[in-house]
Design an enzyme around this catalytic site. Structure first.
Site, PDB file in Angstrom:
ATOM      1  N   SER A  19       1.201   0.210   0.514  1.00 47.91           N
ATOM      2  CA  SER A  19       2.656   0.322   0.360  1.00 47.91           C
ATOM      3  C   SER A  19       3.011   1.800   0.314  1.00 47.91           C
ATOM      4  O   SER A  19       2.132   2.654   0.140  1.00 47.91           O
ATOM      5  CB  SER A  19       3.143  -0.353  -0.936  1.00 47.91           C
ATOM      6  N   TYR A  75       4.534   3.208  -2.076  1.00 49.05           N
ATOM      7  CA  TYR A  75       4.144   3.652  -3.418  1.00 49.05           C
ATOM      8  C   TYR A  75       2.676   4.078  -3.446  1.00 49.05           C
ATOM      9  O   TYR A  75       2.337   5.175  -3.903  1.00 49.05           O
ATOM     10  CB  TYR A  75       4.388   2.541  -4.447  1.00 49.05           C
TER      11      TYR A  75
END
Lengths: 413, 413
Positions: free
Chosen positions: A187, A189
Site C-alpha cells: 500500500s 502507507y
C-alpha cells in the site's frame, strides 16, 4: 533519559508515553492531533471514549505519574518549532510515531495517497534534518512495519532488516553483500515506510545519525498496565474499515454480534504483537541505544505469526461469532507463509505476550463494555486498492465522507 | 504522439521538448520556473543568455517548428491542475523532469534538504496518483540518475536496474530472485531518486502504470541540433558550484582561464552522456513504450565512463588549463571503478556521441563566447555534505545568499 515522543497522542504513542514515563524517563509529547482529525473526517471514533490530551496528562499526574510535557506541532510542516524543541530539550531519544499509519486510509483516494506520502516522508526527513542541523545527538527510534518486507518470502525466514545476498561478478565469481531486505510494500502507507528506510540509511551513512527502526507487526489489544489505571487514561480502540486492525476488529465484531469480516480466503499469514509488548520494546530500544558509528539498527517488533482465517476461527470458538468471507479490497496474495526472525528483542529481555484466551477475553470485554458506542456502518472497508477495481462499477458508497481540503481546519481537541 | 513534458524549461527539459517537437510529436510543457528561481536565490545565472520561455516558444514556431503548448504549474503542489491537464491532453507519454536535480544544492542546508525531498517525492507521487485517478493511460518517462546505484560495485558491471541475487533459504538451498539493484545514494538529491524507484514499483505493481525510468549519467555539452537554430533557443549552461556538472565546469573554467576544480583526488569514475544523446534516448523511450502489464523498465542512459582526473588532464592538454586539487565536499569514496551496462538503448538504435575533441572544442567555444557573463565567485562548491564538516569551523561564506522562505515569491520569468 529525556525522550521526545512525536505522535504521542495516538494508539501506540499514548501508551508508549505513559510506559516510558513510568519507567522513569522524562517524556515530552509532540502531536498535531492528526489521528483525531482523521476520525472526524471519517465520521468514525475510537470505540473506547478517549479523553482530550490535556485531561489525559492531568490524570496521569494526578495518579502519581511524572509530569509529561506537551507541544502542539505538525512534525511534517513545523520544522523551525521542531528544531527549537530539540535544542530546548536535548532529548536522548526521539520516538517517531508521527506518520499516517493506516494502509486502507492511504488508498482511499488520490488525496489520501498524497497526504500519506507528503506527511510521512516530510515528517521523517524533518526529524533527521533537524538532528543534523541542531547538532543534537538524539537516538531516533522509528516505528516501521513488517509490511515493508512484503509477504512473498519463499522458504526463508524474514531477517531483521538486512540480508546476505550473492551476486555473480563479471569474472564468474560470487560477490557477497549484506543489503537492506528488498522491500515489496502492499500500500502507499507501507511504501512510505520503505522510503523511510532510505532516509535513515542516508542520514546514518552521511551524518552518523543513530537510528533504530522497528518493523512492527499488527498490534492487538488496547490497554497496558498504565492506561488501565484510570478511565481518563484509556487507549484508543479502532474498529472502522480504515484504522481498525484485524484481530481487534474480530474481537470487537464478536462482542457486538457482527460476523467476523475476513477479506479474501483469510489465508494471509501476518505477524502480531500485543500493545503491552510494543511499549516494552520501545523502552528496550531506548535503553539500549546504538553506539556512535553503528549502522541503522533494525528490529522485527513482533512476537508471533498467525493466519487470518485461523484467528477468525479462534475468536469464533471463544465467542460463538460467525465468519463472513468478503471480497479482499487489497491487491495481495491470497495465501502466504511467514517466518520471522525476532531474536534481537528476545536477547534484550522481551518476554512475549502471546495470544491466549485470557487476553482475548479481556479485549472482548472492553469491546462489550463500549459496544453501544459502535457505529456498524463504519465496519466495512471501503478502500479500493486498484484503478481496475475502482473502475469496475463499485462507486464509493454514499456514506463515505467527502475528502477534506489539504488545508482543512484541524479538529479542536 | 502527444507528449507532456514536466519541467520542460530546464537544462534537459528544454532541448528534449524541441527534439520531440521536431520528431513530430505534439508537445506541451508544464513548468513552474523553479530552476530560474534557484538561479535568483543563488545569485547565479546560466553562462549562456537563455530567453524567457515565451520568447523560446515563439522563436521555435517562427523557425518553422510545431507549436509547443505551455501550462505554468507546480507539479509537486498543483495536483488538480495536473490532473486536469492529463484529462484535457490525454498524452501518450508524460516526461517527468520536474525535480530538483543538483546534489550540492540538496545538501546546502536543512531548508534545501527539505525542499528537495518534498518537491521531488510529491511531484512523482502526484504524477502517478493523477494517472490512476484520471484513468489516462500515459507512459511515464522519468529522469533518474546513475547515482542511485552508488559507486561501490566490486567487480561487477552495473546492470540496468535489476540484478539477480541468491539468498540462502532455511533448508540450506538457494533462493534466486531478481531485485531492484540495492541503492547507495550519495546525497539527498540522489536519495529522492532512489525513493522514486519505490513509487514507480508500487504504482506499476498495484495499478499497472507503465513507467520507463532512465538512470542518466552526468550530462555534458549544451547545444543540440534544435537549440543551435537560433540564439533565442539556446540551452542553459550551468557552471556554478551547485548546478554546474563536472565536465562542463572544466570546459568553461578552461575557457576563462580558471584552474580546473577537481574535488579530492579526482579518482572518482563517473558515467557520462552528451545532451544530444540524452534527448535522443528520451525519444527512443517514448517511441518504444512498455507493453501493458510490463514491470518498470529501467535503462542506463549513459554512453561512457571516465575518471574525473583524466577528464581534467584531457581538458588541460586541449586548452593549457591547470588543475587545482581541492578538498572534496562530498562524503564519497576517493576512487572507484565503474562498468555500466547500457545495452537496451544500443539495441533501440542509439549511436553514442562519445567524448572527442571536436565536441569538447565546441563547448569550450560557447564558454568563451559568453565568458564575460561569468561570475567567478560562483564557481566554488560551498555545500558541506556532513554535520562534522559543517561543525569543523568552515562557516558558510558571507557571499552565500540567504535561504529563501519556502513560500518565497517565484522569480518572474
Amino acid at each position: 533519559m529525556k525522550v521526545l515522543v512525536l505522535g504521542g497522542d495516538g494508539f501506540c504513542g499514548w501508551p508508549t508515553s505513559l510506559h516510558l514515563s513510568r519507567r522513569g524517563h522524562d517524556v515530552v509529547i509532540a502531536d498535531n492531533f492528526a489521528r483525531r482529525a482523521a476520525d472526524a473526517e471519517l465520521g468514525a471514533e475510537s470505540l473506547t471514549p478517549i479523553a482530550s490530551l490535556d485531561t489525559r496528562l492531568a490524570a496521569w499526574h494526578e495518579m502519581g505519574g511524572r509530569r509529561i510535557g506537551f507541544c502542539e506541532l505538525n512534525v511534517a510542516e513545523d520544522y523551525d518549532e521542531l528544531a527549537g524543541l530539540l535544542l530546548e530539550l536535548q532529548p536522548d531519544a526521539v520516538v517517531h510515531f508521527a506518520e499516517q499509519r493506516a494502509a486502507p486510509y492511504s488508498m482511499k483516494s488520490a488525496w489520501h495517497k498524497r497526504y500519506t506520502v507528503s506527511n510521512n516522508l516530510n515528517a521523517t526527513n524533518n526529524v533527521l534534518a533537524a538532528i543534523v542541523d541542531t547538532g543534537v545527538d538524539s537516538h531516533v527510534v522509528h516505528l516501521g512495519t513488517m509490511g515493508v518486507y512484503g509477504y512473498t518470502a519463499a522458504g526463508m525466514t524474514i531477517p531483521e532488516g538486512y540480508v546476505n545476498v550473492r551476486i555473480a561478478a563479471d569474472d564468474g565469481s560470487d560477490v557477497e553483500q549484506e543489503i537492506l531486505y528488498p522491500t515489496n510494500p502492499g500500500s502507499i502507507y507501507h511504501m512510505t515506510k520503505s522510503q523511510d528506510q532510505l532516509l535513515f540509511a542516508f542520514y546514518n551513512k552521511n551524518d552518523g545519525v543513530r537510528v533504530t527502526d522497528l518493523h512492527q507487526g499488527i498490534v492487538w489489544g488496547t490497554q497496558t498496565v498504565e492506561t488501565e489505571l484510570d478511565e481518563r487514561l484509556i487507549n484508543r480502540f479502532d474498529y472502522d474499515g480504515d484504522y481498525g486492525t484485524v484481530l481487534n476488529r474480530f474481537l470487537m465484531q464478536a462482542a457486538i454480534g457482527y460476523p467476523l469480516t475476513v477479506h479474501g480466503t483469510g489465508g494471509q499469514t501476518r505477524a502480531f504483537i500485543h500493545i503491552r509488548d510494543s511499549v516494552r520494546c520501545i523502552d528496550l530500544a531506548i535503553e539500549h541505544p546504538p553506539v556512535p558509528g553503528q549502522r541503522v539498527r533494525i528490529f522485527n517488533q513482533m512476537t508471533e505469526t498467525h493466519r487470518v482465517i485461523e484467528l477468525a476461527r479462534l475468536v469464533g470458538r471463544l465467542t460463538g461469532a460467525t465468519v463472513d468471507l468478503l471480497e479482499n479490497p487489497r491487491n495481495e496474495a491470497a495465501e502466504n507463509e511467514l517466518q520471522v526472525d525476532n531474536r534481537q528483542f528476545l536477547e534484550l529481555g522481551l518476554e512475549p505476550t502471546t495470544l491466549e484466551e485470557g487476553l482475548l477475553r479481556e479485549v472482548t470485554e472492553i469491546a462489550e463494555r463500549y459496544g453501544e458506542r459502535c457505529d456498524r456502518s463504519k465496519i466495512p472497508c471501503r478502500s479500493r486498492w486498484t484503478r481496475d477495481r475502482q473502475a469496475a462499477g463499485r462507486p464509493i458508497p454514499a456514506e463515505e465522507p467527502a475528502q477534506p481540503a489539504p488545508d482543512a481546519e484541524p479538529v479542536p481537541r
